[in-house]
Structures are given as C-alpha cells and as structure tokens.
Design an enzyme around this catalytic site. Structure first.
Site, PDB file in Angstrom:
ATOM      1  N   ASP A   7       0.851  -1.190   0.000  1.00 57.48           N
ATOM      2  CA  ASP A   7       0.000   0.000   0.000  1.00 57.48           C
ATOM      3  C   ASP A   7       0.885   1.238   0.000  1.00 57.48           C
ATOM      4  OD1 ASP A   7      -2.689   1.367   0.555  1.00 57.48           O
ATOM      5  OD2 ASP A   7      -1.450   2.084   2.208  1.00 57.48           O
ATOM      6  N   TYR A  67       2.536   9.862   0.449  1.00 54.55           N
ATOM      7  CA  TYR A  67       3.546   9.233   1.309  1.00 54.55           C
ATOM      8  C   TYR A  67       4.955   9.684   0.928  1.00 54.55           C
ATOM      9  CZ  TYR A  67      -0.175   6.003   2.814  1.00 54.55           C
ATOM     10  OH  TYR A  67      -1.336   5.443   3.317  1.00 54.55           O
ATOM     11  N   HIS A  92      -8.109   9.100  -1.711  1.00 56.76           N
ATOM     12  CA  HIS A  92      -7.571   9.463  -0.395  1.00 56.76           C
ATOM     13  C   HIS A  92      -8.429  10.606   0.168  1.00 56.76           C
ATOM     14  CE1 HIS A  92      -3.251   8.924   1.403  1.00 56.76           C
ATOM     15  NE2 HIS A  92      -4.192   8.659   2.279  1.00 56.76           N
ATOM     16  N   SER A 110     -10.793   5.300   0.254  1.00 59.47           N
ATOM     17  CA  SER A 110     -10.272   5.251   1.613  1.00 59.47           C
ATOM     18  C   SER A 110     -10.872   6.441   2.354  1.00 59.47           C
ATOM     19  CB  SER A 110      -8.740   5.329   1.609  1.00 59.47           C
ATOM     20  OG  SER A 110      -8.253   5.364   2.935  1.00 59.47           O
TER      21      SER A 110
END
Length: 269
Positions: A64, A69, A133, A166
């Site tokens: 993931d 990130y 997201h 998500s």
C-alpha cells in the site's frame, strides 16, 4: 516460521488475491505529519530491500502506497524491478503532501495526472487498485467531484484493475462501495464505527482493506492480554475483511504480526 503463503484470499470480486496482511509504506517516504507513538528514521535502499524481501518470504503480496507518502512511490518503482507480478500494488489519488502540509484535489484532471504519475513512479503499466484518499468530506467528494468517473475511465483503459475509496465515514464507505470495487476502512479495538461498511461489502462481493488495524501502533489492552492477537481476532472475525495494512519497517514486528495473523486464521479454519 509461520507464513501467509497459503492464506491469500480474494479481494471482493476484483479478481485480485491478497495476503491477509499488507505492507503499508508511508515510512519508506515520509516522516512528517505521521501519527505513530515513536519516532523513526526513513530506511535507506538496502534496508528497504531487506524489508520487501522479508515481506515476500513471509507470504505478503500486498503493498500500500500513495502520492501523499512522500517519496514512497518513487522508491518502490526501482526497488520492485523484476518482481511486478509478485505484488498487488495499491496506490491512491486526491491527496498531495507538500512542505509538511496536505493538499487535496479530486478533479478529473488531477485524478488522471496522479494515476499516470504513479504509473511512472512505480515503473509499471498498471496499478492493481487505486483508492481515493479522502479529506473526510466523503459524500461531497463522491457526489460533487468527477474522481470516481475518472477512475472508472482509467479502469476501462487498463491503467488500473480496480478502484475504491479510503474514507472516514460510514455513509461515504457505503456510497463508495455501490459504485466502486473496494473500501479501506478504519477498524480496530478502539474504533468500530465502520463495521456497517464491512458488512455491506461481505453481502455484495466488495473488497475491504483495513487501515489503522493496530491503531497506528497505539493498540493497547489490559495487562496479560496480547493486543495484536486480539486486534487480528476482531478483524478476521469479520468475513468482509480481506486484508489489514500494517506500516512497519521493523522486520521482527513484521514477522510477529504475520505469525499472529496466521495463528488466528488457522484457528478459524
């Protein structure tokens, strides 16, 4: 050594088979604005390769990542060269992390740009699963932006195999599953509000990934009980849950978590 090689399972009706534990990779690319109880140092390439090799050996096939990130995607591309078919890659759209701050963009143009950038960074011709997201305004994102329609187009083009959401709310998760393939939900010993999303997925053949399965490292219970084991017993007592994403860079923690998941699933079978 307990492994997950024989415990892979379907991710809803996507056609993907995933290990019940996935490797979260925020710690490969970002050390700002993360909610772990202890500080950490981003691993270098040699340490990252050891982590990925350990995950493979333990039977983990799910990675993931996300543009938010930090450098995670850019690092994973070269690190995974020659192994593409060994992994189910999950990335995301909608959130950018720049100069220590999150910025969100759910427009059609940015969604397409983001997926095509992720393909380049990950050095692949397709991403197995792309999730939106969310910034927490789940219903507004799904009802007022073109992000889902754009992901559906990209799926038809073969640039991704499945898409989903998500999110942070039950209402968002349920709406996301009606049109999409998968939802990533928060579910752990301290937070069970999104159980209705898991139940819906189980009833309708949709995929569920769990984030914060160990409460971002904060899992805690009364003395004498194993919080990790109890956490996984809770998660895998739910038939809708395909996999839990755990973001560790500690090889011993990874091995211990795999042993705990294997013990729970073998006990259930």
């Amino acid at each position: 050594m307990k492994t997950l090689h024989d415990l892979h399972r379907p991710l809803g009706s996507t056609g993907l088979r995933v290990s019940p534990l996935g490797l979260g990779t925020v710690k490969l690319g970002r050390d700002q604005g993360v909610k772990y109880p202890n500080g950490f140092t981003i691993p270098d390439d040699e340490q990252a390769l050891r982590l990925l090799a350990c995950a493979r050996e333990l039977g983990i096939n799910l990675i993931d990542t996300a543009p938010a990130y930090g450098t995670s995607e850019e690092r994973l591309g070269p690190l995974l060269q020659g192994q593409r078919n060994d992994w189910v890659l999950v990335s995301k759209v909608g959130e950018e992390f720049e100069n220590g701050q999150s910025r969100f963009d759910f427009s059609a143009a940015h969604t397409r740009y983001s997926v095509e950038r992720s393909l380049r960074r990950l050095k692949t011709d397709r991403i197995d699963l792309v999730l939106v997201h969310s910034d927490g305004n789940d219903l507004a994102i799904l009802e007022q932006s073109d992000v889902y329609q754009t992901l559906a187009e990209l799926k038809r083009e073969g640039k991704l195999l499945a898409f989903g959401f998500s999110g942070k709310t039950v209402e968002g998760g349920l709406l996301a599953l009606r049109e999409g393939d998968c939802a990533m939900v928060t579910y752990n010993l301290q937070a069970r509000e999104e159980k209705a999303v898991i139940d819906y997925a189980a009833a309708h053949g949709k995929g569920i990934l769990v984030k914060k399965a160990l409460a971002s490292g904060h899992a805690c219970l009364a003395d004498g009980e194993d919080p990790v084991r109890r956490s996984f017993e809770l998660l895998f007592g739910e038939p809708g849950v395909a996999s839990a994403i755990v973001g560790t860079i500690n090889l011993q923690h990874l091995s211990d978590n795999v042993a705990s998941v294997a013990a729970v699933l073998n006990q259930q079978s």
